[in-house]
Design a protein around this motif. Structure first.
Motif, PDB file in Angstrom:
ATOM      1  N   ASP A 104      19.666  76.331  21.921  1.00  0.00           N
ATOM      2  CA  ASP A 104      18.814  77.506  21.050  1.00  0.00           C
ATOM      3  C   ASP A 104      17.687  76.832  20.823  1.00  0.00           C
ATOM      4  OD1 ASP A 104      18.621  79.443  20.115  1.00  0.00           O
ATOM      5  OD2 ASP A 104      20.621  79.329  18.654  1.00  0.00           O
ATOM      6  N   ARG A 105      16.384  76.824  21.308  1.00  0.00           N
ATOM      7  CA  ARG A 105      15.415  76.650  20.599  1.00  0.00           C
ATOM      8  C   ARG A 105      14.100  77.390  21.185  1.00  0.00           C
ATOM      9  NH1 ARG A 105      15.590  72.243  17.203  1.00  0.00           N
ATOM     10  NH2 ARG A 105      13.576  71.750  17.152  1.00  0.00           N
ATOM     11  N   ASP A 106      13.044  77.223  20.996  1.00  0.00           N
ATOM     12  CA  ASP A 106      11.918  78.315  21.369  1.00  0.00           C
ATOM     13  C   ASP A 106      11.909  77.612  23.115  1.00  0.00           C
ATOM     14  OD1 ASP A 106       9.527  79.608  22.082  1.00  0.00           O
ATOM     15  OD2 ASP A 106       8.409  79.730  20.309  1.00  0.00           O
ATOM     16  N   PRO A 107      11.279  77.893  23.279  1.00  0.00           N
ATOM     17  CA  PRO A 107      10.975  78.052  25.506  1.00  0.00           C
ATOM     18  C   PRO A 107       9.590  77.499  25.263  1.00  0.00           C
ATOM     19  CG  PRO A 107      11.815  80.190  25.123  1.00  0.00           C
ATOM     20  CD  PRO A 107      12.414  79.899  24.137  1.00  0.00           C
ATOM     21  N   THR A 108       8.556  78.343  24.887  1.00  0.00           N
ATOM     22  CA  THR A 108       7.967  78.006  24.878  1.00  0.00           C
ATOM     23  C   THR A 108       7.386  76.957  24.407  1.00  0.00           C
ATOM     24  OG1 THR A 108       6.770  79.093  22.678  1.00  0.00           O
ATOM     25  CG2 THR A 108       6.894  80.566  24.756  1.00  0.00           C
ATOM     26  N   LEU A 109       7.605  76.027  23.220  1.00  0.00           N
ATOM     27  CA  LEU A 109       7.159  74.567  22.983  1.00  0.00           C
ATOM     28  C   LEU A 109       7.382  73.584  23.894  1.00  0.00           C
ATOM     29  CD1 LEU A 109       8.443  75.406  19.237  1.00  0.00           C
ATOM     30  CD2 LEU A 109       6.421  75.022  20.126  1.00  0.00           C
ATOM     31  N   LEU A 110       9.215  73.831  24.568  1.00  0.00           N
ATOM     32  CA  LEU A 110       9.000  72.837  25.493  1.00  0.00           C
ATOM     33  C   LEU A 110       8.047  73.490  26.670  1.00  0.00           C
ATOM     34  CD1 LEU A 110      10.905  70.527  27.109  1.00  0.00           C
ATOM     35  CD2 LEU A 110      12.605  72.626  27.546  1.00  0.00           C
ATOM     36  N   SER A 111       7.628  74.219  27.690  1.00  0.00           N
ATOM     37  CA  SER A 111       6.609  74.494  28.572  1.00  0.00           C
ATOM     38  C   SER A 111       5.407  73.667  27.416  1.00  0.00           C
ATOM     39  CB  SER A 111       6.398  76.249  28.153  1.00  0.00           C
ATOM     40  OG  SER A 111       7.616  76.525  28.929  1.00  0.00           O
ATOM     41  N   ALA A 112       5.334  73.899  26.533  1.00  0.00           N
ATOM     42  CA  ALA A 112       3.661  73.887  26.005  1.00  0.00           C
ATOM     43  C   ALA A 112       4.179  72.129  26.076  1.00  0.00           C
ATOM     44  CB  ALA A 112       3.376  73.778  24.563  1.00  0.00           C
ATOM     45  N   ILE A 113       5.128  71.382  26.075  1.00  0.00           N
ATOM     46  CA  ILE A 113       4.731  69.545  26.003  1.00  0.00           C
ATOM     47  C   ILE A 113       5.265  69.612  27.530  1.00  0.00           C
ATOM     48  CG2 ILE A 113       7.302  68.169  25.391  1.00  0.00           C
ATOM     49  CD1 ILE A 113       8.140  69.495  23.627  1.00  0.00           C
ATOM     50  N   LEU A 114       5.567  70.387  28.004  1.00  0.00           N
ATOM     51  CA  LEU A 114       5.240  70.037  29.174  1.00  0.00           C
ATOM     52  C   LEU A 114       4.095  70.082  30.260  1.00  0.00           C
ATOM     53  CD1 LEU A 114       8.800  71.546  31.195  1.00  0.00           C
ATOM     54  CD2 LEU A 114       8.368  68.752  29.940  1.00  0.00           C
ATOM     55  N   ALA A 115       3.314  70.742  29.683  1.00  0.00           N
ATOM     56  CA  ALA A 115       2.034  70.563  30.454  1.00  0.00           C
ATOM     57  C   ALA A 115       1.161  70.675  28.619  1.00  0.00           C
ATOM     58  CB  ALA A 115       1.914  72.079  30.760  1.00  0.00           C
ATOM     59  N   PRO A 116       0.988  69.390  27.908  1.00  0.00           N
ATOM     60  CA  PRO A 116      -0.163  69.353  26.794  1.00  0.00           C
ATOM     61  C   PRO A 116      -1.422  69.924  27.091  1.00  0.00           C
ATOM     62  CG  PRO A 116       0.773  67.372  27.775  1.00  0.00           C
ATOM     63  CD  PRO A 116       1.772  67.882  28.957  1.00  0.00           C
ATOM     64  N   SER A 117      -2.015  70.017  27.883  1.00  0.00           N
ATOM     65  CA  SER A 117      -3.846  70.229  27.883  1.00  0.00           C
ATOM     66  C   SER A 117      -3.731  71.623  28.053  1.00  0.00           C
ATOM     67  CB  SER A 117      -4.296  69.225  29.439  1.00  0.00           C
ATOM     68  OG  SER A 117      -3.365  70.108  30.231  1.00  0.00           O
ATOM     69  N   ALA A 133       0.110  61.359  26.374  1.00  0.00           N
ATOM     70  CA  ALA A 133      -0.397  63.259  27.108  1.00  0.00           C
ATOM     71  C   ALA A 133      -1.424  63.240  26.392  1.00  0.00           C
ATOM     72  CB  ALA A 133       0.610  63.807  27.880  1.00  0.00           C
ATOM     73  N   LEU A 134      -1.499  63.384  25.122  1.00  0.00           N
ATOM     74  CA  LEU A 134      -2.517  63.716  23.737  1.00  0.00           C
ATOM     75  C   LEU A 134      -3.319  62.705  23.860  1.00  0.00           C
ATOM     76  CD1 LEU A 134      -0.022  65.473  21.749  1.00  0.00           C
ATOM     77  CD2 LEU A 134      -1.204  66.612  22.911  1.00  0.00           C
ATOM     78  N   SER A 135      -3.238  61.606  24.118  1.00  0.00           N
ATOM     79  CA  SER A 135      -3.955  59.852  24.145  1.00  0.00           C
ATOM     80  C   SER A 135      -5.451  60.132  24.846  1.00  0.00           C
ATOM     81  CB  SER A 135      -3.229  59.066  24.120  1.00  0.00           C
ATOM     82  OG  SER A 135      -2.001  59.144  23.201  1.00  0.00           O
ATOM     83  N   PRO A 136      -6.369  60.043  24.253  1.00  0.00           N
ATOM     84  CA  PRO A 136      -7.697  60.139  25.305  1.00  0.00           C
ATOM     85  C   PRO A 136      -7.646  58.905  26.346  1.00  0.00           C
ATOM     86  CG  PRO A 136      -8.511  59.060  23.771  1.00  0.00           C
ATOM     87  CD  PRO A 136      -6.530  59.500  23.197  1.00  0.00           C
ATOM     88  N   PRO A 137      -8.192  58.824  27.545  1.00  0.00           N
ATOM     89  CA  PRO A 137      -8.444  57.774  27.984  1.00  0.00           C
ATOM     90  C   PRO A 137      -8.272  56.032  27.843  1.00  0.00           C
ATOM     91  CG  PRO A 137      -9.813  58.973  28.761  1.00  0.00           C
ATOM     92  CD  PRO A 137      -9.124  59.847  28.065  1.00  0.00           C
ATOM     93  N   PRO A 138      -8.399  54.925  28.380  1.00  0.00           N
ATOM     94  CA  PRO A 138      -9.077  53.810  27.513  1.00  0.00           C
ATOM     95  C   PRO A 138     -10.807  54.020  27.291  1.00  0.00           C
ATOM     96  CG  PRO A 138      -7.671  53.751  30.114  1.00  0.00           C
ATOM     97  CD  PRO A 138      -7.560  55.207  29.695  1.00  0.00           C
TER      98      PRO A 138
END
Length: 475
Positions: free
Chosen positions: A49-62, A89-94
């Motif tokens: 019982d949680r917001d599915p749009t947030l999980l979608s955003a977690i799986l595609a953070p970009s 995923a949110l961190s910058p590259p090296p």
């Protein structure tokens, strides 16, 4: 709607079906939190019982950055056990000095003129600003906390994992520890000597709390330089667990420039050494010193002062404007105040004049007056009047496997075994518009980010390597 999370190492994993708010997701059970992964097997998807749009955003953070703040996504990711994956995923590259660019600017809501910076190896940042205020930004650069300390102006700052910050002021005595998440005072450390009445009400000038570029060692001591009103000074070693002073290093009177309080201190745990330096400028130019102490015995093992003095440099009349230590490469770097040249010395081959000098590119004609030098992730960043310059060492020469031809722009022959000026390359990484914003005042690296402040400018600039760096167009 279906979402997936890939498993690590290419190994097969049990797929877990989740019904999140009426939408189906397929995730690997090994990537989920314990409560979800151990749920009893059932032919029907587990209802959440949680917001599915947030999980979608977690799986595609970009693609979710404009819609959801990072803190909201990270809090939601904690529930599913996906916090580490999302943070990566949110961190910058090296960080690559040759391709860094200005990514964003952090600006505290009140009194946004920074006075000290304290980044961490995970890319988070503590900064002091205004009248004794401290603001903390998470590894995703999301604002988490702001609190006011009892100090009027904070001039030195370091993070102490997991949620402590060590700070000092050049106008108030003591080294102070705060919990930046709760905004409460934890402890204070004073330097005093009952046998010497001159040692009292000592101020903190500089702090070192573990290597900045690497994962912090909880056993690494806190080093702080104290200065009393009578200019007596020393480096005090503080236990990071008990927050009690355990040792004094390099006590001196401070009556001359060569005995002034160090304004930079770096701990070199692999070598058992402490590096400290002091530099001042005036009508007659720059003067300063560098010293290495054995942290066990407290004895000086090497020192140099410019201009003139012990360990005299061959560049007499061109003293350094700033210096720093690359902990990984075990090398000291400095920038010359008149020529603007960068010099390097191998910590394992120090002598009377160990410096290898390298000249800058065509934009480096302004000299080194006002320059700030900072070592981070085996790279050297040097601020100049006309821009920000990055120096990197080529891997071929670092491991002595390459054979590079002589390059223009280098000057003197190497004096330290293992260091060759031909193995270094430099470039200016900022644009003319960046340089016009003003001289760089402070520069600190944390994780894959470089944090920069400028004179009389609000906020902190965040420099990162773009995800598109090194991409090859298909056209």
């Amino acid at each position: 709607m279906m979402g997936t999370v890939a498993g690590g190492g290419g190994k097969s994993s049990t797929v877990k079906q989740l019904n999140v708010g009426g939408k189906l997701f397929s995730l690997e059970a090994s990537s989920l939190s314990l409560s979800l992964s151990l749920d009893s097997p059932s032919p029907n998807p587990t209802f959440v019982d949680r917001d599915p749009t947030l999980l979608s955003a977690i799986l595609a953070p970009s693609s979710a950055a404009p819609a959801f703040p990072a803190r909201v996504l990270l809090d939601e990711a904690h529930f599913y056990g996906l916090h580490a994956q999302l943070l990566a995923a949110l961190s910058p590259p090296p960080l690559r000095g040759f391709s860094v660019s200005l990514a964003s600017t952090l600006c505290p809501a009140s009194e946004p003129y920074p006075t000290a910076l304290a980044p961490h190896h995970d890319g988070s940042l503590c900064l002091s600003h205004g009248i004794g205020e401290v603001t903390y930004y998470s590894p995703a650069l999301d604002h988490l906390a702001t609190f006011r300390t009892h100090l009027h102006r904070i001039t030195s700052l370091r993070q102490l994992p997991p949620s402590l910050v060590v700070l000092g002021s050049a106008s108030a005595p003591g080294l102070h520890v705060y919990d930046f998440l709760e905004g409460r005072h934890v402890a204070s450390v004073q330097w005093c000597d009952p046998t010497d009445t001159r040692v009292s009400k000592a101020k903190v000038i500089a702090i070192a709390a573990g290597p900045l570029a690497d994962a912090a060692d909880n056993n690494s001591p806190i080093l702080a330089t104290f200065e009393s009103p009578h200019r007596e000074n020393c480096i005090v070693v503080v236990d990071p667990v008990t927050l009690k002073p355990t040792q004094e290093i390099g006590r001196q009177s401070g009556s001359a420039a060569k005995s002034s309080t160090p304004d930079r201190v770096v701990h070199l745990p692999a070598l058992g050494l402490v590096f400290a330096s002091f530099v001042s400028s005036g009508a007659f130019g720059y003067s300063g010193y560098m010293r290495l102490w054995d942290i066990r015995s407290g004895n000086v093992v090497w020192e140099t002062s410019e201009p003139g003095g012990a360990g005299r440099s061959s560049r007499f009349g061109d003293p350094f404007a700033d210096a720093d230590v690359d902990v990984k490469q075990q090398a000291i770097y400095k920038v010359c105040s008149k020529s603007g040249d960068v010099a390097v010395a191998d910590l394992r081959c120090l002598g009377n004049d160990p410096w290898v000098y390298m000249s800058s590119g065509p934009r480096g004609s302004g000299g080194g007056y006002g320059s700030v030098l900072h070592c981070h992730q085996s790279q050297v960043f040097v601020s100049r009047k006309d821009g920000l310059e990055a120096w990197s060492r080529l891997e071929e020469q670092r491991h002595n496997t390459g054979d590079l031809a002589e390059q223009p722009g280098t000057k003197e022959s190497p004096k330290s075994e293992g260091i060759d000026e031909r193995s270094y390359r430099s470039c200016y990484v900022d644009t003319e518009e960046d340089a016009k914003r003003g001289m760089i005042q402070m520069m600190e690296g944390g994780g894959d980010r470089l944090f920069v402040t400028r004179v009389e400018m609000q906020g902190v600039e965040v420099w990162e390597t773009s995800h598109l760096a090194g991409a090859i167009p298909l056209s």
